[in-house]
Enzyme design. Structure first.
Site, PDB file in Angstrom:
ATOM      1  N   HIS A 121       0.872  -1.180   0.000  1.00  8.50           N
ATOM      2  CA  HIS A 121       0.000   0.000   0.000  1.00  8.50           C
ATOM      3  C   HIS A 121       0.909   1.230   0.000  1.00  8.50           C
ATOM      4  O   HIS A 121       2.020   1.182   0.533  1.00  8.50           O
ATOM      5  CB  HIS A 121      -0.829  -0.063   1.290  1.00  8.50           C
ATOM      6  CG  HIS A 121      -1.877   0.992   1.430  1.00  8.50           C
ATOM      7  ND1 HIS A 121      -1.597   2.295   1.784  1.00  8.50           N
ATOM      8  CD2 HIS A 121      -3.226   0.930   1.299  1.00  8.50           C
ATOM      9  CE1 HIS A 121      -2.722   2.980   1.851  1.00  8.50           C
ATOM     10  NE2 HIS A 121      -3.728   2.187   1.564  1.00  8.50           N
ATOM     11  N   ASP A 198       3.401  -3.758   8.002  1.00  6.40           N
ATOM     12  CA  ASP A 198       2.141  -3.036   7.837  1.00  6.40           C
ATOM     13  C   ASP A 198       1.031  -4.063   8.082  1.00  6.40           C
ATOM     14  O   ASP A 198       0.756  -4.903   7.232  1.00  6.40           O
ATOM     15  CB  ASP A 198       2.075  -2.460   6.419  1.00  6.40           C
ATOM     16  CG  ASP A 198       0.687  -1.920   6.074  1.00  6.40           C
ATOM     17  OD1 ASP A 198      -0.225  -2.000   6.919  1.00  6.40           O
ATOM     18  OD2 ASP A 198       0.520  -1.415   4.943  1.00  6.40           O
ATOM     19  N   GLN A 201      -4.226  -4.672   7.420  1.00  2.76           N
ATOM     20  CA  GLN A 201      -5.232  -5.605   6.901  1.00  2.76           C
ATOM     21  C   GLN A 201      -5.228  -6.944   7.632  1.00  2.76           C
ATOM     22  O   GLN A 201      -5.998  -7.835   7.271  1.00  2.76           O
ATOM     23  CB  GLN A 201      -5.012  -5.845   5.393  1.00  2.76           C
ATOM     24  CG  GLN A 201      -5.168  -4.614   4.533  1.00  2.76           C
ATOM     25  CD  GLN A 201      -6.614  -4.102   4.482  1.00  2.76           C
ATOM     26  OE1 GLN A 201      -7.559  -4.795   4.860  1.00  2.76           O
ATOM     27  NE2 GLN A 201      -6.782  -2.872   4.038  1.00  2.76           N
ATOM     28  N   LYS A 224     -10.163   0.285  10.803  1.00  7.19           N
ATOM     29  CA  LYS A 224     -10.409  -0.935  10.015  1.00  7.19           C
ATOM     30  C   LYS A 224     -10.790  -2.114  10.912  1.00  7.19           C
ATOM     31  O   LYS A 224     -11.045  -3.209  10.431  1.00  7.19           O
ATOM     32  CB  LYS A 224      -9.159  -1.302   9.204  1.00  7.19           C
ATOM     33  CG  LYS A 224      -8.826  -0.318   8.095  1.00  7.19           C
ATOM     34  CD  LYS A 224      -7.775  -0.888   7.188  1.00  7.19           C
ATOM     35  CE  LYS A 224      -7.019   0.148   6.388  1.00  7.19           C
ATOM     36  NZ  LYS A 224      -7.797   0.735   5.290  1.00  7.19           N
ATOM     37  N   CYS A 361      -4.886   2.415  -3.573  1.00  8.84           N
ATOM     38  CA  CYS A 361      -3.640   2.948  -2.994  1.00  8.84           C
ATOM     39  C   CYS A 361      -2.479   1.993  -3.212  1.00  8.84           C
ATOM     40  O   CYS A 361      -1.618   1.826  -2.341  1.00  8.84           O
ATOM     41  CB  CYS A 361      -3.784   3.260  -1.516  1.00  8.84           C
ATOM     42  SG  CYS A 361      -4.974   4.548  -1.183  1.00  8.84           S
TER      43      CYS A 361
END
Lengths: 406, 144
Positions: A121, A198, A201, A224, A361
């Site tokens: 991303h 990261d 998600q 999220k 993104c």
């Protein structure tokens, strides 16, 4: 088991969009909020709010307890060893920028290498591009398999003695790929590099243990994972954080201030300049309670069942191209041939079905997939099998509309 | 399922421009404007040939949804032969139209571009429709 009764906890889902009951399939962009989170934030403002860490008065203590309680809640959720390893940020983007600016500027120099993947991303790409530009370091990309996976051999291929940082998403927001973080971290450490993850998600959808992954930094966002916008987390190993300089300066983060020189507080406060995101942290803690009450393993199983069913149904529609590997989290990125993703998303929206369309993104990944734009349906714990049916029916209608109306 | 609203957006003339774009291609010695729609990945290259304050030729290439490409096709069609001032006036009229505001229908024969007025009912798609016109404004600005 998670059943449809959970939807009662999410008031926003109970509405019509363009004359149809809302089918919200964009949780990978941002999830909806349960009453427990909305009420925790409201309760905080109604009964508890004041500034933290400075008031002598009782309310100041209550607010500080709520804020620090949230930090402890996050610590136990991701199994960090101590609460000082949890820094509250505005979100994943701010957290990764903090690592790139503070750790990166101090430890990366000309000729050093930063290892990334093509599936990042922009939030886990551009901070490193900028760091490379500032320092003269080189970016190196792990090659991806055609179905969108990262193999350890491909990682070994780009690691070198000059590698200082390996930055990788735990789960791809486009492909749904689950990357082998623990194994990559081990390889990175063998080269003396730090592992930055990261986890935007992954944290909302599966049980995660930072000590088991043995990553050095890990970032995620509250919004999220059922929490409010404007709050996120940077986890960092204490030994690393202790030696890092702050990147923002002002109130809350100082120890001693003189006219010309100042000193900083210990971690984590050194990295939380200004009045912190107190209500956001309280909301995030409530979201974690909600997720743990349900059980992350149940959430994961629920989403897996939905995405498996969705893909099975999508494969019955001619002209649908699905991106990403078999083994994936609860999202599916796709295109319907001859219909641009925007047009597809608009026609689905007219049927009450909310999907994401665009480059998500991740522009470099889109170019690799040779797509200017794709559509993505992402599932969360409140989605149902009936909604998958509505989505599939929506796809069929869309196809028919563009094939026969003109 | 009824798609009355959608028919406002995807009228036949729009789909015709999308499937059979006018003025798609390159101009060898024209001014070139590359614009992206960063929220969605659409990219457009507009090329203009302006002589004595008149838009002699306009061509485009790019990738995008039906609305953005149809709009580019219609835009190049209508501005050809217009003066730079008229082209800018048209850009302004178009912008008013797709935002659902009152717009001037007297000065020009708007032709096909009025088919895009339905975009005003789809706020998320206004930027798709205006991309080519933004490129035009930028292009004549550079020429001037």
């Amino acid at each position: 088991m998670i059943d449809a009764s959970i939807r009662k906890q999410f008031p926003i889902l109970d509405q019509e969009i363009n004359g149809h009951p809302l089918v919200y399939l964009d949780s990978a962009a941002s999830s909806q909020k349960p009453l427990a989170v909305i009420e925790a934030i409201e309760d905080y403002y109604r009964r508890i709010h004041s500034n933290v860490h400075r008031g002598v008065h009782t309310l100041g203590t209550h607010a500080t307890d709520a804020y620090e309680g949230a930090r402890e809640r996050v610590r136990s959720f991701i199994n960090a060893s101590v609460p000082e390893e949890i820094i509250f940020t505005r979100g994943t983007t701010t957290a990764i920028n903090l690592v790139a600016s503070s750790y990166g500027d101090a430890n990366v120099s000309a000729g050093d290498e930063i290892v990334l993947t093509p599936m990042e991303h922009h939030a886990n790409l551009i901070p490193w591009q900028q760091l490379a530009k500032r320092t003269g370091a080189k970016l190196r990309y792990v090659e991806m398999t055609p179905d969108g996976r990262i193999t350890l051999d491909a990682v070994r291929e780009v690691l070198s003695d000059r590698t200082k940082i390996v930055a990788m998403s735990h789960v791809s927001n486009v492909l749904g790929t689950i990357n082998p973080i623990a194994e990559v971290a081990k390889l990175a450490h063998e080269k003396g590099a730090v592992m930055v993850v990261d986890a935007a998600q992954s944290v909302p959808h599966r049980k995660l243990d930072v000590q088991a992954l043995d990553c050095d930094f890990l970032a995620f966002s509250g919004h999220k994972m059922l929490g409010p916008t404007g709050i996120g987390v940077l986890y960092g190993k204490k030994q690393l954080l202790k030696n890092m300089e702050p990147v923002e300066f002002g109130g809350e983060m100082i120890d001693y201030v003189d006219l010309y020189e100042s000193t900083w507080k210990d971690i984590p406060y050194r990295f939380e300049a200004g009045t912190p995101i107190i209500a956001g942290a309280v909301g995030l803690a409530a979201a974690i309670d909600f997720l743990e009450d349900l059980g992350l393993e149940n959430v994961e199983a629920h989403e897996r069942a939905l995405v498996t069913y969705a893909i099975e149904q999508m494969r019955t529609i001619e002209g649908i191209e699905i991106f990403g590997p078999e083994e994936r989290v609860g999202l599916v990125t796709f295109n319907l041939n001859d219909v641009h993703a925007h047009d597809l998303a608009t026609v689905l929206d007219m049927q009450g079905v909310a999907v994401r369309a665009g480059h998500h993104c991740a522009q470099p990944l889109m170019r690799l997939l040779k797509q200017s734009s794709t559509a993505r349906a992402s599932f969360y714990l409140y989605n149902t099998r009936d909604e998958v049916d509505r989505f599939i029916e929506g796809l069929r209608q869309t196809k028919e509309y563009f094939n026969y109306e003109f | 399922m009824s798609f009355n609203n959608l028919d406002m957006l995807y009228r036949q003339v729009i789909m015709d421009h999308y499937k059979n774009p006018r003025n798609r291609g390159v101009i060898e010695d024209g001014v070139t404007i590359d614009l992206n729609n960063p929220t969605c990945g659409d990219s457009l290259r507009l090329q203009l040939q302006v002589e004595d304050g008149i838009v002699k030729d306009a061509k485009f290439e790019g990738e995008g949804c039906s609305i953005s490409l149809a709009s580019a096709s219609m835009m190049t069609q209508i501005v050809k032969g217009k003066s730079v001032d008229e082209a800018l006036q048209l850009a302004n009229i178009f912008s008013q139209m797709v935002q659902g505001k009152d717009y001037d229908t007297d000065t020009f024969d708007l032709g096909d571009i009025e088919a895009l007025s339905g975009v005003s009912k789809f706020p998320a798609r206004i930027k798709c429709a205006t991309l080519a016109w933004k490129a035009l404004e930028k292009g004549v600005d550079e020429e001037a």
